[in-house]
Design an enzyme around this catalytic site. Structure first.
Site, PDB file in Angstrom:
ATOM      1  N   ASN A   9       0.864  -1.178   0.000  1.00  0.00           N
ATOM      2  CA  ASN A   9       0.000   0.000   0.000  1.00  0.00           C
ATOM      3  C   ASN A   9       0.904   1.232   0.000  1.00  0.00           C
ATOM      4  O   ASN A   9       1.453   1.597   1.034  1.00  0.00           O
ATOM      5  CB  ASN A   9      -0.883  -0.044   1.264  1.00  0.00           C
ATOM      6  CG  ASN A   9      -1.704   1.207   1.439  1.00  0.00           C
ATOM      7  OD1 ASN A   9      -1.802   2.044   0.542  1.00  0.00           O
ATOM      8  ND2 ASN A   9      -2.314   1.344   2.619  1.00  0.00           N
ATOM      9  N   LYS A  11       0.094   4.201  -0.255  1.00  0.00           N
ATOM     10  CA  LYS A  11      -0.598   5.370   0.320  1.00  0.00           C
ATOM     11  C   LYS A  11      -0.401   6.582  -0.594  1.00  0.00           C
ATOM     12  O   LYS A  11      -0.272   6.417  -1.804  1.00  0.00           O
ATOM     13  CB  LYS A  11      -0.121   5.621   1.759  1.00  0.00           C
ATOM     14  CG  LYS A  11      -0.247   4.366   2.622  1.00  0.00           C
ATOM     15  CD  LYS A  11      -0.106   4.635   4.097  1.00  0.00           C
ATOM     16  CE  LYS A  11      -0.245   3.322   4.849  1.00  0.00           C
ATOM     17  NZ  LYS A  11      -0.180   3.494   6.297  1.00  0.00           N
ATOM     18  N   HIS A  97      -9.618   1.414   4.821  1.00  0.00           N
ATOM     19  CA  HIS A  97      -8.372   1.586   5.572  1.00  0.00           C
ATOM     20  C   HIS A  97      -8.629   2.538   6.739  1.00  0.00           C
ATOM     21  O   HIS A  97      -9.424   3.476   6.618  1.00  0.00           O
ATOM     22  CB  HIS A  97      -7.283   2.137   4.637  1.00  0.00           C
ATOM     23  CG  HIS A  97      -5.929   2.099   5.245  1.00  0.00           C
ATOM     24  ND1 HIS A  97      -5.523   3.018   6.183  1.00  0.00           N
ATOM     25  CD2 HIS A  97      -4.903   1.226   5.094  1.00  0.00           C
ATOM     26  CE1 HIS A  97      -4.282   2.716   6.570  1.00  0.00           C
ATOM     27  NE2 HIS A  97      -3.888   1.637   5.928  1.00  0.00           N
ATOM     28  N   GLU A  99      -7.031   4.940   7.797  1.00  0.00           N
ATOM     29  CA  GLU A  99      -6.804   6.353   7.459  1.00  0.00           C
ATOM     30  C   GLU A  99      -8.024   6.937   6.750  1.00  0.00           C
ATOM     31  O   GLU A  99      -8.350   8.117   6.912  1.00  0.00           O
ATOM     32  CB  GLU A  99      -5.523   6.485   6.611  1.00  0.00           C
ATOM     33  CG  GLU A  99      -4.288   6.225   7.465  1.00  0.00           C
ATOM     34  CD  GLU A  99      -3.116   5.613   6.721  1.00  0.00           C
ATOM     35  OE1 GLU A  99      -3.095   5.628   5.478  1.00  0.00           O
ATOM     36  OE2 GLU A  99      -2.203   5.099   7.406  1.00  0.00           O
ATOM     37  N   GLU A 169      -5.526  -4.688  10.664  1.00  0.00           N
ATOM     38  CA  GLU A 169      -4.504  -3.664  10.851  1.00  0.00           C
ATOM     39  C   GLU A 169      -4.799  -2.882  12.125  1.00  0.00           C
ATOM     40  O   GLU A 169      -5.591  -1.924  12.104  1.00  0.00           O
ATOM     41  CB  GLU A 169      -4.505  -2.697   9.667  1.00  0.00           C
ATOM     42  CG  GLU A 169      -4.207  -3.328   8.339  1.00  0.00           C
ATOM     43  CD  GLU A 169      -3.639  -2.311   7.357  1.00  0.00           C
ATOM     44  OE1 GLU A 169      -2.547  -2.558   6.832  1.00  0.00           O
ATOM     45  OE2 GLU A 169      -4.274  -1.269   7.132  1.00  0.00           O
ATOM     46  N   GLY A 175       2.384   2.408  10.828  1.00  0.00           N
ATOM     47  CA  GLY A 175       3.355   3.483  10.680  1.00  0.00           C
ATOM     48  C   GLY A 175       4.053   3.876  11.973  1.00  0.00           C
ATOM     49  O   GLY A 175       4.702   4.918  12.036  1.00  0.00           O
ATOM     50  N   SER A 215       3.253  -1.917  10.550  1.00  0.00           N
ATOM     51  CA  SER A 215       4.698  -2.045  10.803  1.00  0.00           C
ATOM     52  C   SER A 215       5.220  -3.452  10.532  1.00  0.00           C
ATOM     53  O   SER A 215       6.111  -3.940  11.222  1.00  0.00           O
ATOM     54  CB  SER A 215       5.047  -1.584  12.221  1.00  0.00           C
ATOM     55  OG  SER A 215       4.700  -0.219  12.382  1.00  0.00           O
TER      56      SER A 215
HETATM   57  P1  PGA Z   1       2.669   0.382   7.694  1.00  0.00           P
HETATM   58  O1  PGA Z   1       1.203   0.588   7.053  1.00  0.00           O
HETATM   59  O2  PGA Z   1       3.210  -0.911   7.135  1.00  0.00           O
HETATM   60  O3  PGA Z   1       3.457   1.576   7.236  1.00  0.00           O
HETATM   61  O4  PGA Z   1       2.499   0.323   9.169  1.00  0.00           O
HETATM   62  C1  PGA Z   1       0.353  -0.499   6.811  1.00  0.00           C
HETATM   63  C2  PGA Z   1      -0.941   0.013   6.253  1.00  0.00           C
HETATM   64  O5  PGA Z   1      -1.430   1.059   6.703  1.00  0.00           O
HETATM   65  O6  PGA Z   1      -1.537  -0.597   5.330  1.00  0.00           O
END
Ligand code: PGA
Length: 252
Positions: A9, A11, A97, A99, A169, A175, A215
């Site tokens: 992803n 983003k 997601h 976000e 997640e 992140g 992460s």
């Molecule tokens: P990350 O994000 O691996 O940077 O923690 C995962 C995601 O939000 O899909």
């Protein structure tokens, strides 16, 4: 049988030239290993879908979008419909997601409507669920996940749910560098699979891939993917480094 999947992803990252370089490096890396045991998916921002699609023509990987409109084509300025994605041969699309839930107020109802549009367009949804730190600390994470999964997905029939990928997640892990432990991941994945078994059947539950995200990186992927109910990962930060992303795809 459920598939092993590693999905990147991106983003809202990378300029066009950087995206070009990144997908070429990923394609190069994928060319070097036999990846029939894992489906690799790359989910770039909308403007780079064609670029990534072109790179997938001579190397085996799938292309995914990160969002889709809940509306059909028409007067919805700024929206990208499932039919548009279908017309570009997009295979997967991330939905719900955290976000998008946080910054764009997406609800479980929105997730359900987007999932419907994707399935009508023959695109596999990757539906994200996961609790905040406060919810985990309060011990309400299973309740939250139960409502995200049931309200977002349980209107689907058996054939439709089998085309759907679920990504667990935990928001506190995204992140942050604070990965869920393998026990924490396995516990929630098993919970989601038990929900699927109860709603549909054991056989159907065994057909749905459940990914871990938050992460996940080249160092911890192997341990996480070794868990019984962890079928791969949805990778954010580490998917922006070709070598790391390839290493994660090799972690089964
Ligand atoms: P990350 O994000 O691996 O940077 O923690 C995962 C995601 O939000 O899909």
């Amino acid at each position: 049988m459920r598939r092993n999947i590693v999905a990147g992803n991106w983003k809202s990252n990378e300029l066009f030239s950087q995206a070009d370089e990144l997908i070429n490096d990923i394609a190069e890396g994928l060319r070097e290993f036999d990846n029939t045991d894992v489906d690799v998916i790359v989910c770039p921002p909308f403007p780079y879908l064609e670029l990534v699609g072109d790179a997938s023509e001579d190397v085996e990987f799938f292309v995914g979008a990160q969002n889709v409109s809940k509306f059909d084509n028409g007067a919805f300025t700024g929206e990208v419909s499932a039919k548009m994605l279908q017309s570009m041969n997009i295979d997967y699309c991330i939905v719900g997601h955290s976000e998008r839930r946080k910054y764009f107020n997406e609800t479980n109802q929105d997730v359900a409507e987007k999932v419907n549009k994707l399935l009508e367009a023959d695109i596999n949804p990757i539906v994200c669920v996961g609790e905040s730190l406060a919810q985990r600390e309060a011990g309400t994470h299973f309740d939250l996940i139960r409502s995200q999964v049931s309200e977002g997905l349980f209107h689907l029939d058996c054939e439709q749910i089998k085309k759907t990928v679920i990504a667990y997640e935990p928001v506190w892990a995204i992140g942050t560098g604070k990965t869920a432990t393998k026990e924490q991941a396995q516990e929630v994945h098993a919970f989601i699979r038990a929900m699927l078994a109860e709603k549909y059947s054991d056989d159907v539950a065994q057909e749905v891939s459940i990914l871990y995200g938050g992460s996940c990186n080249a160092k911890n992927a192997r341990e996480l993917f070794a868990q019984t109910d962890v079928d791969g990962g949805l990778i954010g930060g580490a998917s922006l480094k070709a070598a790391d992303f390839i290493e994660i795809a090799r972690s089964f």
